[in-house]
Design a protein around this motif. Structure first.
Motif, PDB file in Angstrom:
ATOM      1  N   ASN A 165       0.847  -1.193   0.000  1.00  0.00           N
ATOM      2  CA  ASN A 165       0.000   0.000   0.000  1.00  0.00           C
ATOM      3  C   ASN A 165       0.882   1.242   0.000  1.00  0.00           C
ATOM      4  O   ASN A 165       0.963   1.978   0.986  1.00  0.00           O
ATOM      5  N   LEU A 166       1.566   1.486  -1.111  1.00  0.00           N
ATOM      6  CA  LEU A 166       2.427   2.661  -1.227  1.00  0.00           C
ATOM      7  C   LEU A 166       1.555   3.918  -1.215  1.00  0.00           C
ATOM      8  O   LEU A 166       0.566   4.012  -1.939  1.00  0.00           O
ATOM      9  N   THR A 167       1.953   4.906  -0.395  1.00  0.00           N
ATOM     10  CA  THR A 167       1.140   6.102  -0.214  1.00  0.00           C
ATOM     11  C   THR A 167       2.014   7.343  -0.304  1.00  0.00           C
ATOM     12  O   THR A 167       3.059   7.424   0.359  1.00  0.00           O
ATOM     13  N   MET A 168       1.584   8.310  -1.124  1.00  0.00           N
ATOM     14  CA  MET A 168       2.318   9.562  -1.242  1.00  0.00           C
ATOM     15  C   MET A 168       2.093  10.411   0.006  1.00  0.00           C
ATOM     16  O   MET A 168       0.961  10.742   0.362  1.00  0.00           O
ATOM     17  N   ASN A 169       3.192  10.766   0.686  1.00  0.00           N
ATOM     18  CA  ASN A 169       3.101  11.656   1.841  1.00  0.00           C
ATOM     19  C   ASN A 169       2.936  13.112   1.417  1.00  0.00           C
ATOM     20  O   ASN A 169       2.076  13.825   1.920  1.00  0.00           O
ATOM     21  N   GLN A 170       3.798  13.550   0.488  1.00  0.00           N
ATOM     22  CA  GLN A 170       3.845  14.961   0.132  1.00  0.00           C
ATOM     23  C   GLN A 170       4.638  15.130  -1.162  1.00  0.00           C
ATOM     24  O   GLN A 170       5.547  14.344  -1.458  1.00  0.00           O
ATOM     25  N   VAL A 171       4.295  16.157  -1.928  1.00  0.00           N
ATOM     26  CA  VAL A 171       5.120  16.647  -3.026  1.00  0.00           C
ATOM     27  C   VAL A 171       5.622  18.021  -2.607  1.00  0.00           C
ATOM     28  O   VAL A 171       4.829  18.899  -2.262  1.00  0.00           O
ATOM     29  N   PHE A 172       6.940  18.208  -2.572  1.00  0.00           N
ATOM     30  CA  PHE A 172       7.501  19.466  -2.085  1.00  0.00           C
ATOM     31  C   PHE A 172       8.606  19.916  -3.024  1.00  0.00           C
ATOM     32  O   PHE A 172       9.045  19.183  -3.912  1.00  0.00           O
ATOM     33  N   ARG A 173       9.094  21.141  -2.845  1.00  0.00           N
ATOM     34  CA  ARG A 173      10.084  21.706  -3.761  1.00  0.00           C
ATOM     35  C   ARG A 173      10.929  22.748  -3.042  1.00  0.00           C
ATOM     36  O   ARG A 173      10.596  23.181  -1.934  1.00  0.00           O
ATOM     37  N   SER A 174      12.006  23.128  -3.686  1.00  0.00           N
ATOM     38  CA  SER A 174      12.833  24.220  -3.163  1.00  0.00           C
ATOM     39  C   SER A 174      12.269  25.534  -3.674  1.00  0.00           C
ATOM     40  O   SER A 174      11.545  26.235  -2.983  1.00  0.00           O
ATOM     41  N   THR A 175      12.559  25.839  -4.940  1.00  0.00           N
ATOM     42  CA  THR A 175      12.100  27.065  -5.571  1.00  0.00           C
ATOM     43  C   THR A 175      11.322  26.682  -6.815  1.00  0.00           C
ATOM     44  O   THR A 175      11.748  25.835  -7.578  1.00  0.00           O
ATOM     45  N   GLN A 176      10.189  27.312  -7.012  1.00  0.00           N
ATOM     46  CA  GLN A 176       9.354  26.944  -8.145  1.00  0.00           C
ATOM     47  C   GLN A 176      10.107  27.061  -9.458  1.00  0.00           C
ATOM     48  O   GLN A 176      10.808  28.041  -9.706  1.00  0.00           O
ATOM     49  N   GLY A 177       9.975  26.048 -10.304  1.00  0.00           N
ATOM     50  CA  GLY A 177      10.607  26.081 -11.617  1.00  0.00           C
ATOM     51  C   GLY A 177      11.948  25.400 -11.684  1.00  0.00           C
ATOM     52  O   GLY A 177      12.409  25.071 -12.768  1.00  0.00           O
ATOM     53  N   CYS A 178      12.605  25.180 -10.528  1.00  0.00           N
ATOM     54  CA  CYS A 178      13.896  24.505 -10.523  1.00  0.00           C
ATOM     55  C   CYS A 178      13.690  22.993 -10.465  1.00  0.00           C
ATOM     56  O   CYS A 178      12.690  22.497  -9.961  1.00  0.00           O
ATOM     57  N   THR A 179      14.661  22.256 -10.994  1.00  0.00           N
ATOM     58  CA  THR A 179      14.491  20.820 -11.223  1.00  0.00           C
ATOM     59  C   THR A 179      15.345  19.999 -10.264  1.00  0.00           C
ATOM     60  O   THR A 179      16.573  20.111 -10.273  1.00  0.00           O
ATOM     61  N   PRO A 180      14.734  19.149  -9.436  1.00  0.00           N
ATOM     62  CA  PRO A 180      15.518  18.266  -8.572  1.00  0.00           C
ATOM     63  C   PRO A 180      16.196  17.171  -9.393  1.00  0.00           C
ATOM     64  O   PRO A 180      15.616  16.641 -10.332  1.00  0.00           O
ATOM     65  N   HIS A 181      17.421  16.821  -9.010  1.00  0.00           N
ATOM     66  CA  HIS A 181      18.183  15.847  -9.800  1.00  0.00           C
ATOM     67  C   HIS A 181      18.547  14.606  -9.002  1.00  0.00           C
ATOM     68  O   HIS A 181      18.240  13.498  -9.430  1.00  0.00           O
ATOM     69  N   ASN A 182      19.189  14.764  -7.840  1.00  0.00           N
ATOM     70  CA  ASN A 182      19.621  13.603  -7.066  1.00  0.00           C
ATOM     71  C   ASN A 182      19.450  13.836  -5.572  1.00  0.00           C
ATOM     72  O   ASN A 182      19.823  14.896  -5.064  1.00  0.00           O
ATOM     73  N   PRO A 183      18.904  12.845  -4.822  1.00  0.00           N
ATOM     74  CA  PRO A 183      18.706  12.979  -3.378  1.00  0.00           C
ATOM     75  C   PRO A 183      19.696  12.148  -2.557  1.00  0.00           C
ATOM     76  O   PRO A 183      20.154  11.094  -2.993  1.00  0.00           O
ATOM     77  N   TYR A 184      19.975  12.618  -1.322  1.00  0.00           N
ATOM     78  CA  TYR A 184      20.889  11.940  -0.407  1.00  0.00           C
ATOM     79  C   TYR A 184      20.375  12.122   1.021  1.00  0.00           C
ATOM     80  O   TYR A 184      19.645  13.057   1.312  1.00  0.00           O
ATOM     81  N   MET A 185      20.778  11.233   1.931  1.00  0.00           N
ATOM     82  CA  MET A 185      20.339  11.283   3.317  1.00  0.00           C
ATOM     83  C   MET A 185      21.531  11.514   4.251  1.00  0.00           C
ATOM     84  O   MET A 185      22.602  10.925   4.071  1.00  0.00           O
ATOM     85  N   ILE A 186      21.307  12.358   5.279  1.00  0.00           N
ATOM     86  CA  ILE A 186      22.255  12.516   6.382  1.00  0.00           C
ATOM     87  C   ILE A 186      21.497  12.226   7.674  1.00  0.00           C
ATOM     88  O   ILE A 186      20.490  12.878   7.969  1.00  0.00           O
ATOM     89  N   GLY A 187      21.966  11.262   8.422  1.00  0.00           N
ATOM     90  CA  GLY A 187      21.330  10.957   9.693  1.00  0.00           C
ATOM     91  C   GLY A 187      19.908  10.474   9.525  1.00  0.00           C
ATOM     92  O   GLY A 187      19.525   9.934   8.485  1.00  0.00           O
ATOM     93  N   ALA A 188      19.094  10.692  10.570  1.00  0.00           N
ATOM     94  CA  ALA A 188      17.763  10.116  10.612  1.00  0.00           C
ATOM     95  C   ALA A 188      16.737  10.898   9.810  1.00  0.00           C
ATOM     96  O   ALA A 188      15.768  10.320   9.322  1.00  0.00           O
TER      97      ALA A 188
END
Length: 472
Positions: free
Chosen positions: A278-301
């Motif tokens: 049961n995959l569920t979307m929590n949220q769609v979020f962004r930095s600045t409108q119009g800019c394109t996210p490319h790669n994500p990384y995690m630090i800590g929890a």
């Protein structure tokens, strides 16, 4: 590769990389390296691509490895204020758009997806700071590969092409017993024909989160060479869907953050994967409108680091996966404000590396090279970072039927937006109560005739206007 159409009103004008005057909040510049003589590849003006890091366990020196137009650069960042180029591995061809890098023990694995006389390269880094030694260079394993991921002793390759043009959407190679000669043990094509391509993958233990481009997100189990891939789940219809590009899994395994690269300006997705049935979307979020996210990384929890085209390195707190808050940023991109028509949007941050023992973060900018950054203040901050552009943006422009307004608010407040026609007549007014942080308002405008309009947005302490054009 994408096209960005949006309104940007800069608070500060961006200066050349050499001036080192960057827009930022809660992220500090420690060091910067680039090669002034580097020539951009001719199609998109890209000089630098993927970045990775490595610590030599013998002397504890830290290194950044960045892909460039013509190969791979090994830069010591032990003293981040004075990065030092220690060696360069020349690629098998020049004018490259793609280079990606991963490490295993003392080895670095270097791939490119540019066609024509390309190769797979492996180097032994134990000789640093003197040099790195090539231990494999050729096409016997494969010729092209778009991305790679190392989990345990397995190396996963996304979009792999052999010298005989055999193509694998995803291939798994065993780095044991000889890390200098990985052996192919299984391909996704043996078990599944869809997705037709795997652009990137995040792997933890035996679970593979495969970004399948326009086919969406696919989740598999891989338990070993003799066992077929088992499909655990798919997520192929979701808000702001585009080219499913890359993902990262939270340490607790409950949240997958993934990014869609094309078309431009799509939001980052927070997906609840605690129940694969049961995959569920929590949220769609962004930095600045119009800019394109490319790669994500995690630090800590609960810290997400996002590499953004046109928007540099962005830091978010996702302790509440349904209310992700941006807590800092460092805009590596000194080309903001230039003509954003295709292919110019291919500027800004390509990737990052967040696992150096020092805690320093590496970021690669497609035109400006390698940055060494301190993100500690963004990690500890719980306050939303204010936008480094004006508070109000609207897109697309021109628009056909409806358009969106994005606001970056430093506090919760009531706002009012008013639409005026070319004569100055008010034709629509809406009042909204909005929280602090970024909010996106969808404006229904089908009833408006084609023409020029002004949108005025007012809050407690600001009043901004943007101009829009409606076309038939």
């Amino acid at each position: 590769m994408k096209k960005t159409v949006t309104i940007f009103i800069s608070l500060l004008s961006c200066l050349a990389a050499g001036a080192q005057n960057y827009q930022s909040q809660n992220v500090s510049l420690l060091g910067h390296w680039y090669e002034p003589s580097m020539q951009a590849e001719p199609n998109y003006g890209i000089k630098y691509q993927g970045v990775w890091g490595w610590k030599n366990p013998v002397d504890n020196r830290e290194y950044g490895i960045i892909g460039g137009n013509d190969g791979y650069y090994f830069i010591e960042v032990t003293n981040p204020a004075t990065p030092v180029l220690r060696d360069k591995v020349t690629g098998c061809r020049t004018d490259c758009i793609w280079h990606e890098i991963k490490t295993y023990d003392k080895y670095v694995y270097m791939v490119s997806d540019d066609g024509g006389n390309n190769c797979f390269q492996i180097a032994d880094m134990s000789y640093l700071p003197d040099s790195v030694h090539i231990v494999h260079q050729g096409t016997s394993i494969f010729e092209q590969c778009h991305t790679i991921f190392v989990d345990g002793h397995y190396l996963y390759g996304g979009s792999v092409t052999k010298a005989n043009n055999t193509y694998y959407s995803m291939a798994v190679y065993d780095l044991l017993p000889n890390p200098e000669l990985p052996t192919l043990v299984r391909t996704l094509n043996q078990d599944f024909n869809i997705p037709g391509t795997v652009h990137d993958m995040f792997v933890r233990n035996d679970t593979v989160f495969a970004s399948g481009g326009y086919d969406g997100l696919y989740i598999y189990k891989f338990t070993g060479p003799s066992t077929p891939f088992q499909q655990l789940a798919t997520f192929t219809q979701y808000s702001e869907q585009g080219y499913n590009h890359s993902s990262v899994l939270s340490p607790d395994g409950n949240t997958l953050i993934f990014m869609d690269e094309v078309p431009a300006g799509l939001g980052v997705k927070s997906l609840d994967v605690s129940n694969l049935g049961n995959l569920t979307m929590n949220q769609v979020f962004r930095s600045t409108q119009g800019c394109t996210p490319h790669n994500p990384y995690m630090i800590g929890a609960n810290t997400l680091v996002a590499a953004y085209y046109q928007d540099g390195l962005q830091v978010f707190n996702f302790s509440n996966p349904s209310n992700v808050v941006r807590t800092g940023y460092f805009d590596t991109d000194t080309l903001n404000g230039v003509n954003n028509n295709y292919p110019d949007p291919y500027h800004g941050c390509w990737g990052a590396y967040v696992d150096l023992p020092s805690g320093n973060v590496l970021a690669s900018d497609m035109q400006n090279g390698l940055y060494v950054l301190d993100v500690s203040s963004a990690i500890t901050s719980v306050q939303p970072a204010q936008s480094h552009v004006n508070q109000v943006q609207a897109y697309p422009n021109p628009f056909n039927n409806n358009f969106s307004i994005n606001l970056g608010l430093d506090k919760a407040q009531a706002i009012t937006y008013t639409i005026f026609d070319h004569t100055g007549r008010s034709i629509k007014q809406v009042r909204e109560n909005l929280p602090a942080g970024n909010s996106l308002l969808e404006v229904q405008a089908e009833e408006l005739a084609a023409g020029h309009y002004t949108v005025q947005v007012e809050g407690d302490s600001f009043a901004e206007t943007v101009k829009l054009v409606k076309v038939k």
